[in-house]
Design an enzyme around this catalytic site. Structure first.
Site, PDB file in Angstrom:
ATOM      1  N   LYS A  62      -6.615   3.858   8.326  1.00 37.04           N
ATOM      2  CA  LYS A  62      -5.653   4.795   7.742  1.00 37.04           C
ATOM      3  C   LYS A  62      -6.209   6.217   7.705  1.00 37.04           C
ATOM      4  CE  LYS A  62      -3.462   1.260   4.849  1.00 37.04           C
ATOM      5  NZ  LYS A  62      -3.261   0.762   3.476  1.00 37.04           N
ATOM      6  N   SER A 104       0.806  -1.222   0.000  1.00 32.89           N
ATOM      7  CA  SER A 104       0.000   0.000   0.000  1.00 32.89           C
ATOM      8  C   SER A 104       0.837   1.269   0.000  1.00 32.89           C
ATOM      9  CB  SER A 104      -0.937   0.005   1.217  1.00 32.89           C
ATOM     10  OG  SER A 104      -0.191   0.009   2.409  1.00 32.89           O
TER      11      SER A 104
END
Length: 792
Positions: free
Chosen positions: A730, A687
């Site tokens: 996140k 990611s």
């Protein structure tokens, strides 16, 4: 004579008459007048004995100083021994030689002869000085009395021994005779042999004999006491059997109160048929066992477990959805989706009480309220709450119990908690399911498969009880920090409810509603004595904690209130109100500060978003260019997947050099170094691909990355931005760090609804289809001059 025997006298010069052949012995002390058997195995001893037998030489027996020496020399032997006359000499078939000899007189070794195959020495005979005096006669009389006393204590002493000792008239001979018979160490016997004064010799022998008499008395006393205990037990057993027989003849009830109480308890427990048969069978065994039987206590413990388990006791549920919603709102702030799912669960349970309801599992970082949610559910429906911690459990028997063949065996954790609750339908929280271990005793997660399967747990069989117990009415709730650590078969049996971290405003509300009140009570303070302003709470959240939950926030609030409690108890203040300006004096300087603006102030630095087991976090990707040969250097404890993302990012950047205003030879003449700080922490995953590409693009173009932007997403070699996981965590991490714009993969739009409403309102979201979208959104318009270093 064979070759091993010594040479005949005619083959060697005869020995002088004043020479004594010496036989060294290890643990035997020869006294004058004593008849002793001596076994000979060493070559020097055998040759000396054969020489004395064949040629008529005198033989002397001398004790070794160290029994471990196999070939003793003159220095290894005592200087005083006893001459003997050989009564019989026998050579056994196994090679051993045996002497039966009688002691004659003490002698002292003067010096040893050399060059002989055996030990021989010049010697002086020590005459026995018999002196008559009242003291010596008295000592001899006392010694005879002690000897008679010792003979009486011997279990199998010959009857003529006492008479023989009484007939000895010579005090010296009496001392030697008894010294040879008493059980003492060889060194102590040698000391008696070397005592030439008769009075002193009698005193030593009397002391040794008196000590042995006392030891023999104590041994006899201990033996008699032990025999009395054994006889007492036998007598008690016989009396008990006679009592049972008498009761049987009289027709009286022979069942003890203990057995009758157990029988009543079994009847009152309302067990299923299988368990009732087992309990009845074990009760019959218990009834027939004698009181002192070792297995009796084990059977009693097993029966206690059977009768104390709540086989038929069910607490009544009181499911009121409005009341449950009120309780959940009282105990927890926010979490609307989680509360909605819990209320749906309770509604279904109310409409279909006999249905197979799913098993919930709360997954989220520490401190977000997973355990307290379970307690709230139990309070909302009026059931008892029990908790079983599974962290570190690595033995299957901890879940299913130990078999009764083992000493100290017990049922497993599940039935122990059921017994503690006292009901068959408690709310049972299985905490820390992701921290189950696996050892050589089995896999405990496999044992949980039956416990958490609504189709099987109605007949759960614990190894200790070995009868089926119905767990279908238990309201199981699991908790875990990381779902990946929970085995997939176990995960399939539960409905996962994820709890992400809290936003800053949510933490502020939680602190004002719950944490301050709890810490005031914990520190013995009243609300009017101490208070914390909202600005101070916000400063604590921003500068002193960096977490997804509120556990550390509560600790810091507790530290502030403890400071207030100290001031109040010292008398320096009657009430304390803490403002934001007071925090540095109480808690010290802030521990956290926003690094985003400082880190991204130069080209080559991008802010990424990462997922961790304790919630989301931000990370920085730094890129730098140094003179070299076009190598790519990766540091920061990156995993294989993250290294591949960095290589893909550099490849994409190489294809866009002209757009960045850099020549194609730039990377050929320099090395590119990509680093992810916090190098001591391992990192992996795809990611960070977008952040790596943006960092490299920023370095090559000289354009800095905007300081209010963070990004996540996987990249492909075609420049596409691929979806990633952990979007909710996140985004919350970006919100906590003061980020204003978040770049997310366009294919993660489906996760937008999971983001808390407050974060959605305060953040700007840019959805990325490809890396070009990331460059357009993240890079500043103009380049910095320092961004393009020149290499000589």
């Amino acid at each position: 004579m064979n070759a091993e025997q010594p040479a005949r006298p005619e083959q060697r010069a005869p020995l002088p008459e004043d020479v004594l052949l010496i036989v060294p012995v290890r643990n035997v002390v020869m006294f004058p007048g004593a008849v002793t058997h001596i076994s000979l195995g060493r070559e020097i001893s055998i040759k000396a004995a054969q020489e004395a037998v064949n040629d008529g030489h005198k033989l002397g027996i001398v004790l070794q100083r160290d029994p471990k020496v196999d070939v003793p020399g003159p220095e290894d032997l005592y200087s005083i021994g006893t001459t003997v006359s050989v009564m019989r000499y026998v050579q056994a078939p196994n090679g051993m030689h045996h002497l039966i000899c009688q002691g004659e007189q003490r002698f002292r070794v003067l010096d040893y002869l050399a060059g002989l195959p055996f030990l021989a020495a010049r010697f002086d005979l020590i005459p026995e000085r018999e002196t008559k005096s009242p003291e010596i006669e008295a000592r001899a009389t006392v010694l005879k009395q002690k000897a008679a006393e010792a003979i009486e204590l011997l279990p199998q002493a010959p009857p003529e021994l006492a008479a023989q000792l009484q007939q000895v008239e010579s005090p010296a001979a009496l001392a030697d005779l008894i010294a040879g018979l008493v059980d003492i160490q060889p060194v102590e016997k040698q000391a008696i042999l070397e005592t030439l004064d008769v009075g002193a010799r009698l005193e030593k022998v009397t002391e040794f004999l008196a000590h042995r008499v006392e030891v023999m008395k104590l041994s006899k006393q201990i033996g008699e006491q032990t025999q009395e205990k054994i006889d007492e037990r036998q007598r008690e057993y016989l009396l008990r059997e006679q009592l049972n027989t008498i009761k049987k003849e009289l027709g009286e009830d022979q069942e003890s109160t203990e057995v009758e109480d157990l029988r009543k308890a079994i009847a009152a427990a309302q067990m299923p048929e299988e368990a009732h048969k087992q309990a009845t069978r074990e009760l019959k065994r218990f009834e027939g066992m004698p009181e002192g039987a070792a297995e009796r206590s084990m059977v009693r413990t097993y029966l206690d477990w059977l009768v104390e388990l709540p086989w038929s006791k069910l607490d009544s549920e009181s499911i009121d959805i409005a009341k449950a919603r009120q309780i959940l709102d009282e105990d927890h702030y926010g979490l609307p989706e989680i509360k909605r799912r819990i209320l749906e669960y309770l509604a279904v349970r109310k409409l279909n009480p006999e249905g197979r309801s799913p098993i919930l599992c709360f997954v989220g970082p520490p401190g977000v309220g997973k355990t307290s949610l379970g307690q709230s559910i139990a309070r909302a429906i009026g059931l008892k709450f029990v908790r079983a911690s599974l962290g570190g459990v690595h033995d299957e028997a901890e879940i299913r119990g130990h078999r009764r063949t083992y000493i100290g065996s017990l049922p497993g954790t599940i039935l122990q908690r059921i017994r503690k609750a006292g009901t068959r339908n408690p709310v049972m929280m299985l905490d820390e399911m992701d921290k189950l271990g696996t050892g050589f005793h089995g896999d405990p997660s496999s044992a949980l498969l039956e416990v958490l399967d609504p189709e099987q747990n109605s007949t759960f069989r614990d190894h200790y009880l070995d009868v089926a117990f119905d767990l279908s009415k238990v309201f199981f709730i699991g908790t875990a920090n990381v779902l990946d650590s929970v085995p997939r078969p176990l995960r399939d049996r539960m409905e996962i409810i994820e709890l992400a971290g809290y936003t800053q405003d949510e933490k502020l509300e939680i602190a004002q509603r719950y944490l301050i009140q709890r810490q005031l009570k914990a520190n013995g303070l009243k609300p009017e004595q101490a208070s914390i302003s909202p600005e101070a709470l916000a400063a604590i959240i921003d500068g002193y904690t960096r977490e997804a939950g509120v556990r550390n926030l509560e600790r810091e609030i507790g530290a502030v209130l403890r400071h207030a409690a100290m001031r109040i108890t010292e008398g320096t203040a009657t009430a304390t109100h803490v403002e934001a300006a007071d925090l540095q004096q109480i808690l010290g300087p802030p521990r956290f500060e926003s690094e985003v603006r400082m880190r991204t102030s130069v080209p080559g630095v991008a802010t990424g978003l990462a997922w961790t087991p304790v919630g989301g976090d931000i990370l920085f990707v730094e890129a730098s260019r140094v003179p070299g040969k076009g190598q790519l250097i990766l540091t920061g404890q990156l995993g294989d997947v993250m290294k591949e993302s960095a290589q893909a990012a550099v490849t994409l950047a190489k294809g866009r050099l002209e757009r960045f205003g850099a020549g194609r030879s730039v990377l050929d003449e320099s090395d590119l170094h990509v680093h992810v700080p916090a190098g001591a922490i391992p990192k992996d995953g795809p990611s960070a691909g977008v952040a790596m590409f943006v960092a490299v693009a920023s370095l090559l173009s000289g354009r800095t990355v905007r300081d209010d932007i963070a990004m996540t997403g996987e990249i492909s070699l075609r420049g596409l931005v691929l979806p990633v996981g952990g979007i909710k965590e996140k985004v919350l991490a970006a919100h906590r760090a003061g980020i204003r714009t978040v770049l997310l993969p366009a294919r993660n739009r489906k996760d937008f609804d999971d983001i808390p409403e407050q974060a959605r309102q305060q953040l700007k979201f840019v959805w990325l289809e490809n890396v070009e979208d990331a460059l357009e959104a993240a890079l500043e318009e103009s380049a910095q001059r320092v961004a393009k270093p020149r290499f000589a």
